[in-house]
Design an enzyme around this catalytic site. Sequence first.
Site, mmCIF file in Angstrom:
data_model
loop_
_atom_site.group_PDB
_atom_site.id
_atom_site.type_symbol
_atom_site.label_atom_id
_atom_site.label_comp_id
_atom_site.label_asym_id
_atom_site.label_seq_id
_atom_site.Cartn_x
_atom_site.Cartn_y
_atom_site.Cartn_z
ATOM 1 N N SER A 1 -5.113 11.102 -1.413
ATOM 2 C CA SER A 1 -3.919 11.176 -1.458
ATOM 3 C C SER A 1 -3.489 12.121 -0.111
ATOM 4 C CB SER A 1 -3.210 12.027 -2.519
ATOM 5 O OG SER A 1 -1.776 12.040 -2.677
ATOM 6 N N TYR B 1 6.434 7.607 2.665
ATOM 7 C CA TYR B 1 5.125 7.829 2.677
ATOM 8 C C TYR B 1 5.268 8.531 1.382
ATOM 9 C CZ TYR B 1 0.617 10.038 3.899
ATOM 10 O OH TYR B 1 -0.741 10.298 3.958
ATOM 11 N N ASN C 1 -9.389 4.920 0.082
ATOM 12 C CA ASN C 1 -9.064 5.665 1.199
ATOM 13 C C ASN C 1 -8.028 5.028 2.169
ATOM 14 O OD1 ASN C 1 -9.832 7.563 3.743
ATOM 15 N ND2 ASN C 1 -10.395 5.488 4.379
ATOM 16 N N LYS D 1 2.540 8.010 -2.078
ATOM 17 C CA LYS D 1 1.698 8.915 -2.313
ATOM 18 C C LYS D 1 2.036 9.878 -3.653
ATOM 19 C CE LYS D 1 -1.305 8.385 0.923
ATOM 20 N NZ LYS D 1 -2.590 7.868 0.576
ATOM 21 N N THR E 1 -8.122 13.210 12.763
ATOM 22 C CA THR E 1 -8.275 11.880 12.686
ATOM 23 C C THR E 1 -7.346 11.099 13.516
ATOM 24 O OG1 THR E 1 -7.143 11.439 10.795
ATOM 25 C CG2 THR E 1 -9.359 12.254 10.420
ATOM 26 N N ASP F 1 -7.203 -6.595 3.610
ATOM 27 C CA ASP F 1 -5.967 -5.932 3.722
ATOM 28 C C ASP F 1 -5.425 -5.903 2.408
ATOM 29 O OD1 ASP F 1 -3.163 -5.915 4.320
ATOM 30 O OD2 ASP F 1 -3.011 -7.199 5.974
#
Length: 279
Positions: free
Chosen positions: A135, A149, A84, A153, A184, A57
């Site tokens: 990213s 978010y 990733n 990034k 995805t 984690d």
Amino acid sequence: MTQRTWLITGISSGFGRHMAEQLLERGDRVAGTVRNMEAVYDLKAKYDELLWISKLDLTDTPAIRQVVKNAFHSLGHIDVVVNNAGYGLFGAAEELTDEQIRHQLETNLIGSIQVIREALPHLRAQGNGRIIQLSTVGGQTAFPGGSMYHASKWGIEGFVESVMYEVAPFNIGVTIVEPGSASTNFRYQSSKLAPKIDDYEASPAFHTRRILEEAKAPSLGDPAKMVAIMIESVDQNPAPKRIVLGSDAFYTIHKALTERLAALEAQKDLAFSTDSSIK
């Protein structure tokens, strides 16, 4: 083809899963991390000794240090480290809870930072290596409803770009990958929404919420093709600083950078006017 060894965080789904499958199929070794070991039992059964897996984690810094150390110790030499693992948190900034903010930054930003920091001593000792940081188009531009978010990034891109200069003398190449939308589970399964404040239905942030709640908007990118390009980038020397993947990412980033440069040029005289007259 030379066999390489890869350390990849988050191989249970998405880009990480695609990457692990492509690498294992061609005979490379993969050290992969997951939060749920059962999600990769099928890969372990199929590829056995080529796949080393560990539970991790990214909010647990001591665990990151131990897992990365164990991976290098167990496999001897790791050629490529791929950051990733991560997820999206969406909603207007006011809607986000303190816990959501902390978890987003601890996972996407601090977790990625600590993976790289722990890997660097091993890569330096080897005298070579590559780091690939996942990213997003959202690392170069920003949309309403994605403030935290984007914070994660934009933050990791700044960190990684600085690191790439720091480690260049050690023959360590670093690449930031900025994909657009892809088929995805990122958008509609792993992403999280903030609690709703009704007043924000009048805000552009509500458009982002509606897209995620309706789960109907198509994704343009083919994740298998995107991952193949990430893998091929390791053969490039020097390592590319950034790789943009997807037509939506290209056009969105191009527009953002063009507007930013135009705004900068318009402020040239103002910027120069604040210089000291002392030479």
